[in-house]
Design a protein around this motif. Structure first.
Motif, PDB file in Angstrom:
ATOM      1  N   VAL A 138      10.347   6.662  10.195  1.00 28.75           N
ATOM      2  CA  VAL A 138      10.242   7.946   9.940  1.00 28.75           C
ATOM      3  C   VAL A 138      10.663   8.278  10.436  1.00 28.75           C
ATOM      4  CG1 VAL A 138       8.511  10.054   9.645  1.00 28.75           C
ATOM      5  CG2 VAL A 138       7.887   7.258   8.060  1.00 28.75           C
ATOM      6  N   HIS A 139       9.939   8.500  12.245  1.00 30.22           N
ATOM      7  CA  HIS A 139      11.204   9.216  13.637  1.00 30.22           C
ATOM      8  C   HIS A 139      12.552   8.842  13.390  1.00 30.22           C
ATOM      9  CE1 HIS A 139       6.792   9.656  13.728  1.00 30.22           C
ATOM     10  NE2 HIS A 139       6.286   8.261  14.391  1.00 30.22           N
ATOM     11  N   GLU A 140      12.710   8.180  13.005  1.00 36.15           N
ATOM     12  CA  GLU A 140      14.146   6.998  13.199  1.00 36.15           C
ATOM     13  C   GLU A 140      14.568   8.923  12.161  1.00 36.15           C
ATOM     14  OE1 GLU A 140      14.556   3.656  13.023  1.00 36.15           O
ATOM     15  OE2 GLU A 140      14.055   3.370  14.990  1.00 36.15           O
ATOM     16  N   ALA A 141      14.653   8.360  10.961  1.00 43.58           N
ATOM     17  CA  ALA A 141      15.846   9.381  10.064  1.00 43.58           C
ATOM     18  C   ALA A 141      15.217  10.595  10.040  1.00 43.58           C
ATOM     19  CB  ALA A 141      14.796   8.660   8.770  1.00 43.58           C
ATOM     20  N   VAL A 142      13.728  10.979  10.598  1.00 41.47           N
ATOM     21  CA  VAL A 142      13.344  12.333  11.359  1.00 41.47           C
ATOM     22  C   VAL A 142      14.937  12.738  12.291  1.00 41.47           C
ATOM     23  CG1 VAL A 142      12.473  14.335  12.472  1.00 41.47           C
ATOM     24  CG2 VAL A 142      11.270  13.077  10.521  1.00 41.47           C
ATOM     25  N   LEU A 143      15.166  11.990  13.147  1.00 38.98           N
ATOM     26  CA  LEU A 143      15.827  12.753  13.932  1.00 38.98           C
ATOM     27  C   LEU A 143      17.697  12.420  14.394  1.00 38.98           C
ATOM     28  CD1 LEU A 143      14.044  10.361  17.168  1.00 38.98           C
ATOM     29  CD2 LEU A 143      14.384  13.338  16.819  1.00 38.98           C
ATOM     30  N   VAL A 168      -3.217  18.912   4.401  1.00 36.66           N
ATOM     31  CA  VAL A 168      -3.123  19.094   5.706  1.00 36.66           C
ATOM     32  C   VAL A 168      -1.739  18.634   6.825  1.00 36.66           C
ATOM     33  CG1 VAL A 168      -3.813  19.374   8.315  1.00 36.66           C
ATOM     34  CG2 VAL A 168      -6.363  18.929   5.859  1.00 36.66           C
ATOM     35  N   GLN A 169      -1.395  19.999   6.664  1.00 40.77           N
ATOM     36  CA  GLN A 169       0.190  19.368   7.640  1.00 40.77           C
ATOM     37  C   GLN A 169      -0.335  20.072   8.828  1.00 40.77           C
ATOM     38  OE1 GLN A 169       3.329  20.620   5.615  1.00 40.77           O
ATOM     39  NE2 GLN A 169       3.788  18.872   4.669  1.00 40.77           N
ATOM     40  N   LYS A 170      -0.200  18.834   9.818  1.00 38.91           N
ATOM     41  CA  LYS A 170       0.654  19.738  11.357  1.00 38.91           C
ATOM     42  C   LYS A 170       1.713  19.424  12.146  1.00 38.91           C
ATOM     43  CE  LYS A 170      -4.469  19.477  12.281  1.00 38.91           C
ATOM     44  NZ  LYS A 170      -4.762  21.069  13.020  1.00 38.91           N
ATOM     45  N   LYS A 171       2.187  20.261  12.714  1.00 41.35           N
ATOM     46  CA  LYS A 171       3.776  20.361  13.373  1.00 41.35           C
ATOM     47  C   LYS A 171       3.806  20.428  14.406  1.00 41.35           C
ATOM     48  CE  LYS A 171       4.880  22.610   8.809  1.00 41.35           C
ATOM     49  NZ  LYS A 171       5.426  24.618   8.188  1.00 41.35           N
ATOM     50  N   VAL A 172       4.948  19.711  14.838  1.00 41.68           N
ATOM     51  CA  VAL A 172       5.752  19.839  16.876  1.00 41.68           C
ATOM     52  C   VAL A 172       6.991  19.719  16.020  1.00 41.68           C
ATOM     53  CG1 VAL A 172       3.516  17.833  16.753  1.00 41.68           C
ATOM     54  CG2 VAL A 172       6.075  16.906  16.687  1.00 41.68           C
ATOM     55  N   PRO A 173       7.583  20.268  17.639  1.00 43.12           N
ATOM     56  CA  PRO A 173       9.147  20.740  17.155  1.00 43.12           C
ATOM     57  C   PRO A 173       9.819  19.480  17.775  1.00 43.12           C
ATOM     58  CG  PRO A 173       7.804  21.821  19.312  1.00 43.12           C
ATOM     59  CD  PRO A 173       6.746  21.348  18.910  1.00 43.12           C
ATOM     60  N   VAL A 174      10.774  19.652  17.653  1.00 45.83           N
ATOM     61  CA  VAL A 174      11.672  17.995  17.705  1.00 45.83           C
ATOM     62  C   VAL A 174      12.531  18.645  18.706  1.00 45.83           C
ATOM     63  CG1 VAL A 174      13.331  16.604  16.906  1.00 45.83           C
ATOM     64  CG2 VAL A 174      11.810  17.495  15.568  1.00 45.83           C
ATOM     65  N   MET A 175      12.551  17.851  20.364  1.00 43.37           N
ATOM     66  CA  MET A 175      13.204  18.175  21.314  1.00 43.37           C
ATOM     67  C   MET A 175      14.917  17.422  21.057  1.00 43.37           C
ATOM     68  SD  MET A 175      11.039  20.351  22.745  1.00 43.37           S
ATOM     69  CE  MET A 175       9.122  20.307  23.681  1.00 43.37           C
ATOM     70  N   GLU A 176      15.350  18.196  21.642  1.00 43.92           N
ATOM     71  CA  GLU A 176      16.610  18.089  22.206  1.00 43.92           C
ATOM     72  C   GLU A 176      16.892  16.514  23.431  1.00 43.92           C
ATOM     73  OE1 GLU A 176      20.875  19.284  24.225  1.00 43.92           O
ATOM     74  OE2 GLU A 176      19.563  20.556  24.096  1.00 43.92           O
ATOM     75  N   GLY A 177      17.078  15.508  22.535  1.00 47.67           N
ATOM     76  CA  GLY A 177      16.769  14.265  24.328  1.00 47.67           C
ATOM     77  C   GLY A 177      15.827  13.384  23.398  1.00 47.67           C
ATOM     78  N   ASP A 178      15.122  13.481  22.354  1.00 49.74           N
ATOM     79  CA  ASP A 178      13.917  12.249  21.079  1.00 49.74           C
ATOM     80  C   ASP A 178      14.126  12.114  21.129  1.00 49.74           C
ATOM     81  OD1 ASP A 178      11.254  13.696  21.882  1.00 49.74           O
ATOM     82  OD2 ASP A 178      11.427  15.595  20.316  1.00 49.74           O
ATOM     83  N   THR A 179      13.063  10.635  21.415  1.00 43.05           N
ATOM     84  CA  THR A 179      13.842   9.436  20.766  1.00 43.05           C
ATOM     85  C   THR A 179      12.167   9.337  19.745  1.00 43.05           C
ATOM     86  OG1 THR A 179      12.565   8.722  22.176  1.00 43.05           O
ATOM     87  CG2 THR A 179      15.068   8.500  22.624  1.00 43.05           C
ATOM     88  N   PRO A 180      12.431   7.949  19.302  1.00 44.49           N
ATOM     89  CA  PRO A 180      11.409   7.608  18.373  1.00 44.49           C
ATOM     90  C   PRO A 180      10.202   8.048  19.224  1.00 44.49           C
ATOM     91  CG  PRO A 180      13.154   6.362  17.431  1.00 44.49           C
ATOM     92  CD  PRO A 180      13.220   7.557  18.519  1.00 44.49           C
ATOM     93  N   ASP A 181      10.033   6.761  19.841  1.00 40.60           N
ATOM     94  CA  ASP A 181       9.211   6.935  20.964  1.00 40.60           C
ATOM     95  C   ASP A 181       8.500   8.346  21.312  1.00 40.60           C
ATOM     96  OD1 ASP A 181       8.120   4.231  20.749  1.00 40.60           O
ATOM     97  OD2 ASP A 181       9.899   4.118  22.536  1.00 40.60           O
ATOM     98  N   SER A 182       9.575   9.300  21.797  1.00 40.48           N
ATOM     99  CA  SER A 182       8.888  10.142  22.707  1.00 40.48           C
ATOM    100  C   SER A 182       8.159  11.377  21.098  1.00 40.48           C
ATOM    101  CB  SER A 182      10.101  11.164  23.473  1.00 40.48           C
ATOM    102  OG  SER A 182      11.076  10.994  22.368  1.00 40.48           O
ATOM    103  N   LEU A 183       8.507  11.090  20.442  1.00 36.49           N
ATOM    104  CA  LEU A 183       8.398  12.633  19.373  1.00 36.49           C
ATOM    105  C   LEU A 183       7.286  11.646  18.813  1.00 36.49           C
ATOM    106  CD1 LEU A 183       9.213  14.684  16.872  1.00 36.49           C
ATOM    107  CD2 LEU A 183      10.407  12.942  15.934  1.00 36.49           C
ATOM    108  N   TYR A 184       6.897  10.079  18.357  1.00 38.33           N
ATOM    109  CA  TYR A 184       5.790   9.381  18.368  1.00 38.33           C
ATOM    110  C   TYR A 184       4.671  10.392  19.085  1.00 38.33           C
ATOM    111  CZ  TYR A 184       1.942   6.349  17.269  1.00 38.33           C
ATOM    112  OH  TYR A 184       0.019   6.230  17.464  1.00 38.33           O
TER     113      TYR A 184
END
Length: 210
Positions: A138-143, A168-184
């Motif tokens: 999922v995180h790879e697809a988002v990036l 319920v939904q919770k949102k976080v920003p996707v940051m420049e340079g994010d990896t699947p690990d950092s996003l998770y």
């Protein structure tokens, strides 16, 4: 509201539910049983430490190794789902919580618990849901899609895959340079909040709390 929590891995969301139940005097739910589809899940240890009954219901444990190895995916899915349903009936479970459960329920259990099953998904549904969309996939697809935000969703389970009503939904920003690990790692704490909020909301919807 008696709940069964279905798990596959480390069980951090299970732990969030355990901690909330212990810390709130009028918690609207009670974890009656934990069920894993893999015997190596650390979530089973968390259940044991909390004094919660737990079971492993995998194709091998339910069907036997020889039969399971010859069975197709749908046959194994129904066999495991029926075994989970038996446990839920035995423990008088009112609702089912899929907390990082990496299998798909099917058959009678979906009808018997219609509107009473919630799932946690590590993205903002309806985006990035469906077959194959779990964990780091999922995180790879988002990036790869260059999304500006991601997060997690707790939703009701229906006969589709990640298609039920969103609770319920919770949102976080996707940051420049994010990896699947950092996003998770940014989403994970919000998963725990969303899991507890979603189960409490389900309790309210089903009339177990005000």
């Amino acid at each position: 509201m008696n709940i069964a929590v279905l798990v596959s891995g480390g069980g951090t969301n299970l732990q969030a539910l355990i901690d909330y139940e212990k810390s709130v005097s009028e918690c609207p739910y009670h974890i009656a049983v934990v069920i894993s589809n893999t015997k190596s899940a650390y979530a089973l240890e968390r259940a044991s430490l909390a004094g919660i009954p737990s079971f492993v219901k995998s194709p091998y444990s339910v069907m036997g190794k020889e039969v399971a190895e010859k069975a197709d995916r749908d046959t194994k899915r129904i066999a495991v789902s029926d075994a989970v349903l038996e446990v839920c009936r035995e423990y008088k479970v009112n609702a089912i919580v899929l907390a990082g459960y990496l299998s798909v329920l099917g058959g009678t259990i979906i009808d018997e618990y219609a509107g009473k099953i919630v799932n946690l998904h590590p993205a903002l549904l309806p985006k990035f849901g469906g077959v194959g969309m779990w964990g780091h996939n999922v995180h790879e697809a988002v990036l790869a899609a260059h999304e500006k935000e991601s997060g997690c969703t707790v939703h009701l389970v229906d006969s589709g895959c990640d298609t039920g009503k969103i609770l319920v939904q919770k949102k976080v920003p996707v940051m420049e340079g994010d990896t699947p690990d950092s996003l998770y790692s940014r989403i994970a704490p919000h998963e725990h909040e969303a899991m507890v909020e979603g189960v409490c909301l389900l309790a309210k919807l089903l009339g177990y709390s005000r």
